[in-house]
Write an enzyme that holds these catalytic residues in place. Structure first.
Site, PDB file in Angstrom:
ATOM      1  N   GLY A  29       4.258  14.975   7.502  1.00 20.93           N
ATOM      2  CA  GLY A  29       3.428  13.898   8.068  1.00 20.93           C
ATOM      3  C   GLY A  29       3.405  13.910   9.595  1.00 20.93           C
ATOM      4  O   GLY A  29       4.329  14.408  10.243  1.00 20.93           O
ATOM      5  N   HIS A 171      -0.650   0.720  13.602  1.00 25.01           N
ATOM      6  CA  HIS A 171      -1.535   1.859  13.339  1.00 25.01           C
ATOM      7  C   HIS A 171      -2.921   1.425  12.873  1.00 25.01           C
ATOM      8  O   HIS A 171      -3.814   2.259  12.760  1.00 25.01           O
ATOM      9  CB  HIS A 171      -0.900   2.786  12.289  1.00 25.01           C
ATOM     10  CG  HIS A 171       0.275   3.542  12.823  1.00 25.01           C
ATOM     11  ND1 HIS A 171       0.200   4.849  13.222  1.00 25.01           N
ATOM     12  CD2 HIS A 171       1.555   3.168  13.065  1.00 25.01           C
ATOM     13  CE1 HIS A 171       1.381   5.258  13.662  1.00 25.01           C
ATOM     14  NE2 HIS A 171       2.225   4.248  13.570  1.00 25.01           N
ATOM     15  N   ASP A 380     -11.576   1.555  11.100  1.00 26.82           N
ATOM     16  CA  ASP A 380     -10.434   2.459  11.047  1.00 26.82           C
ATOM     17  C   ASP A 380      -9.656   2.273  12.341  1.00 26.82           C
ATOM     18  O   ASP A 380     -10.259   2.257  13.426  1.00 26.82           O
ATOM     19  CB  ASP A 380     -10.938   3.915  10.938  1.00 26.82           C
ATOM     20  CG  ASP A 380     -10.023   4.769  10.072  1.00 26.82           C
ATOM     21  OD1 ASP A 380      -8.829   4.461  10.022  1.00 26.82           O
ATOM     22  OD2 ASP A 380     -10.519   5.741   9.470  1.00 26.82           O
ATOM     23  N   LEU A 384      -7.601   9.996  12.219  1.00 29.68           N
ATOM     24  CA  LEU A 384      -7.082  11.288  12.672  1.00 29.68           C
ATOM     25  C   LEU A 384      -7.927  12.444  12.182  1.00 29.68           C
ATOM     26  O   LEU A 384      -7.963  13.502  12.814  1.00 29.68           O
ATOM     27  CB  LEU A 384      -5.638  11.457  12.192  1.00 29.68           C
ATOM     28  CG  LEU A 384      -4.664  10.466  12.814  1.00 29.68           C
ATOM     29  CD1 LEU A 384      -3.273  10.672  12.249  1.00 29.68           C
ATOM     30  CD2 LEU A 384      -4.636  10.618  14.326  1.00 29.68           C
ATOM     31  N   LYS A 387     -10.262  13.698  14.755  1.00 32.99           N
ATOM     32  CA  LYS A 387      -9.609  14.474  15.820  1.00 32.99           C
ATOM     33  C   LYS A 387      -9.203  15.851  15.304  1.00 32.99           C
ATOM     34  O   LYS A 387      -9.308  16.853  16.017  1.00 32.99           O
ATOM     35  CB  LYS A 387      -8.389  13.710  16.347  1.00 32.99           C
ATOM     36  CG  LYS A 387      -8.779  12.431  17.094  1.00 32.99           C
ATOM     37  CD  LYS A 387      -7.591  11.784  17.781  1.00 32.99           C
ATOM     38  CE  LYS A 387      -8.066  10.680  18.719  1.00 32.99           C
ATOM     39  NZ  LYS A 387      -6.978  10.043  19.449  1.00 32.99           N
TER      40      LYS A 387
HETATM   41  C1  GDG Z   1      -3.624   5.031   9.376  1.00 31.73           C
HETATM   42  C2  GDG Z   1      -4.811   4.258   9.960  1.00 31.73           C
HETATM   43  C3  GDG Z   1      -4.800   5.823  11.895  1.00 31.73           C
HETATM   44  C4  GDG Z   1      -5.982  13.395   4.430  1.00 31.73           C
HETATM   45  N1  GDG Z   1      -6.312  14.013   3.327  1.00 31.73           N
HETATM   46  C5  GDG Z   1      -5.511  15.101   3.219  1.00 31.73           C
HETATM   47  C6  GDG Z   1      -4.662  15.112   4.316  1.00 31.73           C
HETATM   48  N2  GDG Z   1      -4.971  14.032   5.058  1.00 31.73           N
HETATM   49  C7  GDG Z   1      -4.315  13.672   6.318  1.00 31.73           C
HETATM   50  C8  GDG Z   1      -5.277  13.895   7.445  1.00 31.73           C
HETATM   51  C9  GDG Z   1      -4.796  12.893   8.470  1.00 31.73           C
HETATM   52  C10 GDG Z   1      -4.209  11.781   7.622  1.00 31.73           C
HETATM   53  O1  GDG Z   1      -4.000  12.307   6.310  1.00 31.73           O
HETATM   54  C11 GDG Z   1      -5.169  10.607   7.497  1.00 31.73           C
HETATM   55  O2  GDG Z   1      -5.145   9.917   8.675  1.00 31.73           O
HETATM   56  P1  GDG Z   1      -6.250   8.850   9.095  1.00 31.73           P
HETATM   57  O3  GDG Z   1      -6.059   8.509  10.496  1.00 31.73           O
HETATM   58  O4  GDG Z   1      -7.589   9.442   8.850  1.00 31.73           O
HETATM   59  O5  GDG Z   1      -6.111   7.601   8.096  1.00 31.73           O
HETATM   60  P2  GDG Z   1      -4.960   6.616   7.459  1.00 31.73           P
HETATM   61  O6  GDG Z   1      -4.169   7.321   6.432  1.00 31.73           O
HETATM   62  O7  GDG Z   1      -5.698   5.446   6.956  1.00 31.73           O
HETATM   63  O8  GDG Z   1      -3.956   6.207   8.624  1.00 31.73           O
HETATM   64  C12 GDG Z   1      -5.646   5.195  10.804  1.00 31.73           C
HETATM   65  C13 GDG Z   1      -3.543   6.435  11.312  1.00 31.73           C
HETATM   66  O9  GDG Z   1      -2.839   5.502  10.523  1.00 31.73           O
HETATM   67  C14 GDG Z   1      -2.605   6.929  12.418  1.00 31.73           C
HETATM   68  O10 GDG Z   1      -2.242   5.918  13.286  1.00 31.73           O
HETATM   69  O11 GDG Z   1      -5.552   6.821  12.524  1.00 31.73           O
HETATM   70  O12 GDG Z   1      -6.716   4.480  11.368  1.00 31.73           O
HETATM   71  O13 GDG Z   1      -5.583   3.695   8.918  1.00 31.73           O
HETATM   72  O14 GDG Z   1      -3.786  13.458   9.243  1.00 31.73           O
HETATM   73  O15 GDG Z   1      -5.184  15.228   7.832  1.00 31.73           O
HETATM   74  N3  GDG Z   1      -3.749  16.083   4.523  1.00 31.73           N
HETATM   75  C15 GDG Z   1      -3.670  17.076   3.588  1.00 31.73           C
HETATM   76  N4  GDG Z   1      -4.459  17.069   2.491  1.00 31.73           N
HETATM   77  C16 GDG Z   1      -5.383  16.131   2.268  1.00 31.73           C
HETATM   78  O16 GDG Z   1      -6.083  16.175   1.244  1.00 31.73           O
HETATM   79  N5  GDG Z   1      -2.791  18.051   3.779  1.00 31.73           N
END
Ligand code: GDG
Length: 743
Positions: A29, A171, A380, A384, A387
């Protein structure tokens, strides 16, 4: 440098089973690897933390942990798992965290499930974290708490460890005050007070930080100054730290042979077709239904793209034991079926849908292969994925379509920013992205990539931790002025040995707390007795020096053996004598000023005019704090211009704007009294901006003490009006044997 303690809801570690063998696995993570990389980079500069601890709820049973913990060698953190009762955890996690805070903070108030026992569980689990942590904490530790599940924890730790260094990072978005205020009073005050146990509070964007500060102001009545809040006896900072990604990891991912192989397979499979890609957790905030509607609309509006484009939509299972989530899954899958059924041909299907967690290599390959990333959350905190996509476009080709409601939109403004619910706009953006010339794609990518590589996730960690340490240093500087017990003892000693003493005391906010209406701040018997006892000592002159008018002071305190100074020195009554006027001028000027102030009363509900003998005062203590402040600046501006070159002055007081004759103030009066009396001991206390005149005028001749925070010319500060009364009572106590030896 002490230890770093990270606290998050879930521990980023799990237990793997291979036959009978159990082993601990560190998750890949973002947060763990970021902190790990940060520590590695710091240790090369010899600034590393001595140890790293991680506290969180375990997703493995306690008996397995007993086995694994014996043979821990391969992880970078000391792990302190919390084992919680399943029902309690469910009410805290699925309940309060994800059925109250998550929907509300993402602007879905209609999905909030207000259940009292959810909050009870939230309190209990935060308390369980505190109970686990408090015995572990050592003086030099840096404690960093993550996210909305643990908003009460900072205050719980602070109560037991007042000196601790505590950072908190949210977050997800912090919603606007208008939304946050809809929570029941106990919950919203609890959450804000909880967070304010920290020294540094971090958010992804300026807006979230402002929403938090506004809620603190409106709900707790605590003002902020730029990004700082003075709360109880601490200065707290609330600032923005937009989380980032491991830029290099994504940018270089395709150097890995396995990723390359995935990439080649994808490209071969969809040869001649443009690839649109998105990946999200299954969550109503991610805007999947609207995204599908927009894609559907796009295929209708731009039929030439049919058979030339595929939309690879990957949804990652998440929270599927909460009803709001399972319902969405069915709706999404139905909609995908409808679109595919409507336009697919025997050789082409527009949406390739998967409901799975992809291995990293495949995810990285998809990012690189995608011509367009379609990332359109309804809300959101950051996002991430957007990015990561930008970082993965190593050839600098590719177009990001991004929701303007994601925190990431603040930094990635070269993306095609869209309103995620506007199907026409999103559909046009898809067409624009698919037809964008390569050099334009590159220009946009270069700028975004530069920004992300400059501020990557290691920078994010170091930025937060550096600022946390700066806040601690600032607090220490502030403490220098804080009236500690040692200085109180010195003042006490000096008082006891002095032959003549003068005590100059402001009234409102110093001897009594502020009341809603000025007339309600009448002294109680305790205060009157205290002042009488002080005044009955023949060595003392006790002066009440106030902005109040003479009549009020006379009614409330006129029978006591005090000197009274009214309206900042416009009139005064020496001890045992009659009232005298410092200035005596006709008060026709009030007829010009009153209508102006009246206009401001009309335009600022809750404000009112107080008319005193020599002063007109416009009070805004009971107004909406922002409106009151803004109106007060307008009033000061109007009056200052009007009163230029006149004998009148405008005074900017504590939630009051006053107009009175110039030529006198509390400073001039205080100095006159002290010069006349020539006492051996002078103590001067006040809370208002007008008391600053006394502090400045008396300088080193007095012990000057300001009640409350903020910049001051006083030598010392105390944070509550109660402390003033305690000090006055203490002065009269005899010095006990050798009590102050060494002071
Ligand atoms: C919270 C906030 C904020 C996703 N699918 C797969 C996978 N992922 C990884 C992505 C990314 C992470 O999971 C998702 O991050 P996000 O930022 O898009 O969303 P949240 O989980 O809702 O996170 C958010 C974050 O905290 C950080 O502060 O940005 O707004 O809601 O890293 O790559 N990774 C893999 N397989 C997948 O199918 N390996």
């Amino acid at each position: 440098m002490g230890r770093l303690i990270i606290i998050s809801n879930r521990l980023p570690f799990s237990i793997d089973h291979e036959g009978d063998q159990l082993s601990l696995r560190q998750s890949s993570g973002g947060l763990v690897s970021a902190i790990k990389s940060y520590i590695e980079s710091e240790s090369s500069k010899n600034r590393a933390f001595t140890d790293k601890l991680w506290v969180g709820v375990a997703d493995f049973p306690q008996n397995e942990w007993s086995v694994v913990s014996e043979q821990l060698t391969s992880v970078d953190f000391q792990i302190n798992p919390l084992f919680l009762n399943k029902i309690l955890y469910k009410d805290y996690y699925n309940g309060f965290s994800n059925s109250v805070l998550w929907p509300l903070f993402h602007y879905f108030p209609s999905l909030v499930d207000y259940q009292a026992h959810y909050y009870d569980a939230y309190v209990k689990v935060n308390r369980a974290f505190a109970d686990k942590l408090i015995p572990l904490i050592q003086p030099d530790d840096t404690i960093w708490i993550h996210d909305y599940q643990l908003m009460l924890l900072p205050e719980m730790i602070r109560a037991e460890k007042p000196e601790a260094t505590i950072g908190f990072f949210l977050h997800i978005p912090f919603p606007s005050y208008e939304l946050f205020r809809t929570l029941p009073a106990e919950w919203k005050t609890g959450l804000l007070r909880g967070i304010l146990g920290s020294d540094l509070v971090g958010f992804h964007t300026h807006d979230y930080a402002q929403h938090f500060l506004q809620s603190v102001k409106m709900i707790l009545g605590v003002d902020s100054y730029f990004h700082t809040i003075q709360y109880q006896d601490r200065m707290i900072k609330a600032d923005l730290f937009p989380i980032s990604i491991d830029y290099k990891k994504f940018n270089k991912a395709c150097d890995d042979p396995e990723t390359k192989q995935y990439y080649n397979e994808i490209k071969n499979n969809f040869e001649g077709k443009k690839i649109i890609f998105s990946v999200d957790r299954l969550d109503y905030t991610k805007g999947l239904m609207d995204r599908l509607s927009a894609f559907d609309y796009f295929l209708d509006q731009y039929p030439d793209w049919r058979e030339k484009v595929v939309f690879i939509l990957n949804i990652v299972p998440s929270r599927d034991d909460i009803q709001a989530y399972t319902e969405r899954k069915q709706q999404i899958e139905q909609k995908i079926g409808t679109i595919n059924g409507k336009v697919s041909t025997i050789t082409w299907q527009p949406i390739i849908y998967r409901y799975t967690h992809l291995p990293f290599n495949e995810l990285a390959a998809l990012y690189k292969a995608a011509d367009v990333a379609l990332i359109t959350p309804l809300r959101d905190g950051m996002n991430l994925v957007a990015k990561e996509y930008v970082a993965s476009c190593s050839a600098r080709k590719g177009v990001l379509i991004l929701s303007e409601l994601a925190g990431a939109a603040n930094e990635l403004n070269e993306a095609l920013l869209v309103n995620p619910t506007d199907v026409i706009e999103v559909s046009n953006a898809i067409n624009r992205a698919l037809t964008m010339p390569v050099d334009e794609q590159q220009q946009r990518m270069i700028l975004m990539q530069q920004r992300l590589s400059d501020y990557d996730v290691i920078k994010w960690v170091s930025d937060f931790l550096d600022q946390l340490s700066n806040v601690k240093q600032e607090q220490q500087k502030q403490q220098v002025k804080h009236l500690d017990d040692r200085t109180s003892s010195q003042i006490h000693l000096h008082y006891q040995i002095a032959k003549t003493r003068c005590l100059l005391l402001d009234y409102d906010g110093t001897l009594v707390p502020y009341a809603k209406q000025p007339k309600d701040a009448r002294p109680n018997e305790d205060l009157r007795t205290l002042l009488t006892d002080l005044s009955n000592d023949p060595r003392n002159l006790v002066v009440i020096i106030s902005g109040r008018e003479a009549e009020t002071l006379e009614n409330w305190l006129g029978d006591l053996p005090l000197m009274l100074v009214a309206e900042h020195g416009a009139s005064f009554k020496p001890k045992g004598e009659q009232w005298q006027q410092t200035v005596s001028i006709p008060d026709q000027w009030k007829n010009e000023i009153r209508p102006i102030m009246q206009l401001f009363v009309t335009h600022c509900v809750g404000s009112f005019i107080e008319e005193k003998t020599n002063t007109l005062a416009w009070h805004y203590r009971n107004t909406h704090p922002d409106l009151g402040f803004t109106r007060s600046r307008e009033l000061i501006n109007n009056l200052t211009q009007l009163l230029q070159n006149t004998m009148l002055q405008v005074v900017d007081g504590n939630k009051v704007v006053e107009v009175r004759m110039s030529g006198f103030d509390k400073g001039i009066m205080a100095l006159k009294i002290v010069n006349d009396l020539q006492p051996d001991f002078v103590l001067c206390m006040g809370d208002d901006t007008t008391d600053e005149d006394m502090f400045k005028a008396l300088g080193e001749r007095a012990y000057s003490i300001k009640v409350s925070n903020g910049p001051t010319a006083a030598q010392y500060t105390v944070f509550s009006q109660q402390k003033v009364l305690q000090l006055l009572k203490r002065l009269m106590l005899p010095i006990v044997n050798k009590q102050y030896a060494g002071t």
